[in-house]
Structures are given as C-alpha cells and as structure tokens.
Design an enzyme around this catalytic site. Structure first.
Site, PDB file in Angstrom:
ATOM      1  N   ARG A  92      11.048 -12.390   7.339  1.00 27.80           N
ATOM      2  CA  ARG A  92      12.152 -11.474   7.621  1.00 27.80           C
ATOM      3  C   ARG A  92      13.022 -12.000   8.749  1.00 27.80           C
ATOM      4  O   ARG A  92      12.524 -12.397   9.803  1.00 27.80           O
ATOM      5  CB  ARG A  92      11.607 -10.087   7.988  1.00 27.80           C
ATOM      6  CG  ARG A  92      12.721  -9.063   8.183  1.00 27.80           C
ATOM      7  CD  ARG A  92      12.218  -7.647   8.167  1.00 27.80           C
ATOM      8  NE  ARG A  92      11.198  -7.381   9.167  1.00 27.80           N
ATOM      9  CZ  ARG A  92      10.672  -6.176   9.376  1.00 27.80           C
ATOM     10  NH1 ARG A  92      11.041  -5.152   8.618  1.00 27.80           N
ATOM     11  NH2 ARG A  92       9.764  -5.997  10.302  1.00 27.80           N
ATOM     12  N   ARG A 103      -2.041 -10.557  13.370  1.00 25.55           N
ATOM     13  CA  ARG A 103      -2.174  -9.210  12.810  1.00 25.55           C
ATOM     14  C   ARG A 103      -3.045  -9.230  11.553  1.00 25.55           C
ATOM     15  O   ARG A 103      -3.907  -8.360  11.370  1.00 25.55           O
ATOM     16  CB  ARG A 103      -0.781  -8.643  12.500  1.00 25.55           C
ATOM     17  CG  ARG A 103      -0.773  -7.161  12.211  1.00 25.55           C
ATOM     18  CD  ARG A 103       0.572  -6.536  12.474  1.00 25.55           C
ATOM     19  NE  ARG A 103       1.459  -6.591  11.336  1.00 25.55           N
ATOM     20  CZ  ARG A 103       2.578  -7.286  11.274  1.00 25.55           C
ATOM     21  NH1 ARG A 103       2.946  -8.023  12.293  1.00 25.55           N
ATOM     22  NH2 ARG A 103       3.345  -7.263  10.212  1.00 25.55           N
ATOM     23  N   ARG A 105      -9.995   2.801   9.871  1.00 24.13           N
ATOM     24  CA  ARG A 105      -9.553   1.460  10.277  1.00 24.13           C
ATOM     25  C   ARG A 105     -10.711   0.593  10.766  1.00 24.13           C
ATOM     26  O   ARG A 105     -10.546  -0.612  10.919  1.00 24.13           O
ATOM     27  CB  ARG A 105      -8.495   1.557  11.383  1.00 24.13           C
ATOM     28  CG  ARG A 105      -7.160   2.097  10.899  1.00 24.13           C
ATOM     29  CD  ARG A 105      -6.114   2.023  11.988  1.00 24.13           C
ATOM     30  NE  ARG A 105      -4.849   2.591  11.586  1.00 24.13           N
ATOM     31  CZ  ARG A 105      -3.909   1.943  10.893  1.00 24.13           C
ATOM     32  NH1 ARG A 105      -4.117   0.700  10.539  1.00 24.13           N
ATOM     33  NH2 ARG A 105      -2.781   2.534  10.562  1.00 24.13           N
ATOM     34  N   LYS A 126       0.820  -1.211   0.000  1.00 21.42           N
ATOM     35  CA  LYS A 126       0.000   0.000   0.000  1.00 21.42           C
ATOM     36  C   LYS A 126       0.863   1.275   0.000  1.00 21.42           C
ATOM     37  O   LYS A 126       0.593   2.214  -0.753  1.00 21.42           O
ATOM     38  CB  LYS A 126      -0.899  -0.033   1.245  1.00 21.42           C
ATOM     39  CG  LYS A 126      -2.004   0.953   1.287  1.00 21.42           C
ATOM     40  CD  LYS A 126      -3.116   0.499   2.228  1.00 21.42           C
ATOM     41  CE  LYS A 126      -2.616   0.118   3.615  1.00 21.42           C
ATOM     42  NZ  LYS A 126      -2.414   1.285   4.487  1.00 21.42           N
ATOM     43  N   ARG A 149      12.279 -10.606  14.830  1.00 26.69           N
ATOM     44  CA  ARG A 149      11.561  -9.762  15.788  1.00 26.69           C
ATOM     45  C   ARG A 149      10.256 -10.451  16.143  1.00 26.69           C
ATOM     46  O   ARG A 149       9.695 -11.197  15.344  1.00 26.69           O
ATOM     47  CB  ARG A 149      11.267  -8.388  15.167  1.00 26.69           C
ATOM     48  CG  ARG A 149      12.488  -7.554  14.936  1.00 26.69           C
ATOM     49  CD  ARG A 149      12.189  -6.185  14.401  1.00 26.69           C
ATOM     50  NE  ARG A 149      10.817  -5.956  13.967  1.00 26.69           N
ATOM     51  CZ  ARG A 149      10.428  -4.863  13.326  1.00 26.69           C
ATOM     52  NH1 ARG A 149      11.299  -3.920  13.047  1.00 26.69           N
ATOM     53  NH2 ARG A 149       9.174  -4.707  12.956  1.00 26.69           N
TER      54      ARG A 149
END
Length: 213
Positions: free
Chosen positions: A128, A168, A89, A13, A157
């Site tokens: 990642r 998420r 949101r 995005k 992480r």
C-alpha cells in the site's frame, strides 16, 4: 449456529464475516464492538475497560474475557447464534472462552480458518502506498498508480512498511497457531483456501456452514 472466524491480517476475514452474517443471520461479535457497547452502556466491566484505555494501557485479559462472556449471555445470542471475530487472540483467551461457553450452556459449532501463505500476505499488506498530494491510496501490485509514476510522490505508513508487516504477521502466527490446534483437537476447525477470488472463498465457507446447520 455459533462460530469463530480466524485468519491472519490481510486474509479477508472482515469481508467474509460480513457475508456470513448477512446470509446466516448470526450476531457479528467483534471485540471492538463489544468494548464500545459495554462502555456506552456503562456496565461495570465497560467502565473498568475504559479506565485502562483512558490511561493508554492494554485492557487485561480478565476484563476482556468478562466483557465477552457478558455479551454472549445476552438474549439475542440465544435467538440467532454468533460469529465471534477477533477473539480469542491468545490460547489463554481460548481457554477462558471454553469456560464461559460451558457456564452459559452454549456449544461452539465450528471455527472457520482462512488460510493464505504468509509470503503472499506480506506482499498484499506491504504494497500500500499513499499519494502525498491527494491522500489517495494505491497498491504497488494490485492497484498501481498510472504507469511510470514517480515513487517520490508517494509514501508508506509505518505499519505498512515490509519490516512492520513481517513483525505483525510473525506475532499473529505465533499467537494463532496454538488456538487453531486447540480447536482442531476438538474437531471444530474448517480450513478455507483464502488465496482465491472473494466469491470463491465464500462459496467454500457457505458449503461448510450449510452442512453445520
């Protein structure tokens, strides 16, 4: 031209928003930028938002909605139009945005919805890894370290771990789906296939926006 851009985390995005802003010269409005500007300008709503943030609390919807309305009422928006990124949101924020736009006499021209299979986003977002010694970032699939690398030399992480990414995405899907359907019922949504080369994604967006002008 007044637009929203939507898409799940990892859908690209931000990259596409930058391209839209560069070509079509609309004001790029992100919630982060709005909050920073309102706080820097010490507006009443900006100071109120800061008081919540300083206390480690979420800024209530009514304050966020007020800051968005405040920004959309500024002179540059009348001249250029806008691309709203990261808001609304929730469906409640979408209804508040409808009311704010109606009050300001502004019509929404389109909603760009970048679609990618969540399973592919899961792979994209949870791959990642970071080299412990140098802090250099790699991706297990798209940008791996040298062949035969030692996994013990790398770490992830917490928010990049598969279970965190899955949560998420789940939250984002549940929040965004009602918003997309809300705007789809108004005939405003343009679905863009996001699982292709960046330039190919933008070519689709450019075609849609050129027809809206």
């Amino acid at each position: 031209m007044n637009l929203l851009i939507m898409g799940l985390p990892g859908a690209g995005k931000g990259t596409q928003a930058a391209k839209i802003v560069e070509q079509f010269k609309v004001a790029h409005i992100s919630t982060g930028d709005m909050f920073r500007a309102a706080i820097a300008n010490q507006t009443e709503l900006g100071l109120l938002a800061k008081s919540y943030m300083d206390g480690g609390n979420l800024v209530p919807d009514e304050v966020t909605n007020g800051i968005v309305k405040e920004r959309l009422g500024q002179e540059d928006i009348k001249a250029t139009g806008f691309l709203l990124d990261g808001y609304p949101r929730t469906i409640e924020q979408a209804h508040a945005l409808d009311a704010a736009l109606a009050e300001l006499g502004i019509s929404l021209d389109g909603v760009i919805n970048i679609e990618i299979d969540p399973a592919k986003l899961q792979e994209r977002l949870s791959g990642r890894i970071i080299h412990k010694a140098t802090g250099e970032t790699f991706h297990k699939v798209f940008n791996p370290p040298a062949e035969g690398y030692n996994e013990e030399d790398y770490y992830q992480r917490e928010d990049d771990k598969p279970e965190s990414v899955a949560r998420r995405l789940e939250v984002n899907i549940s929040q965004s789906q009602p918003i997309i359907e809300h705007y789809r019922s108004k005939g405003l949504v343009h679905d863009i296939e996001g699982d292709q080369d960046i330039e190919e994604v933008y070519a689709e967006i450019e075609k849609v926006l050129s027809n809206l002008k």
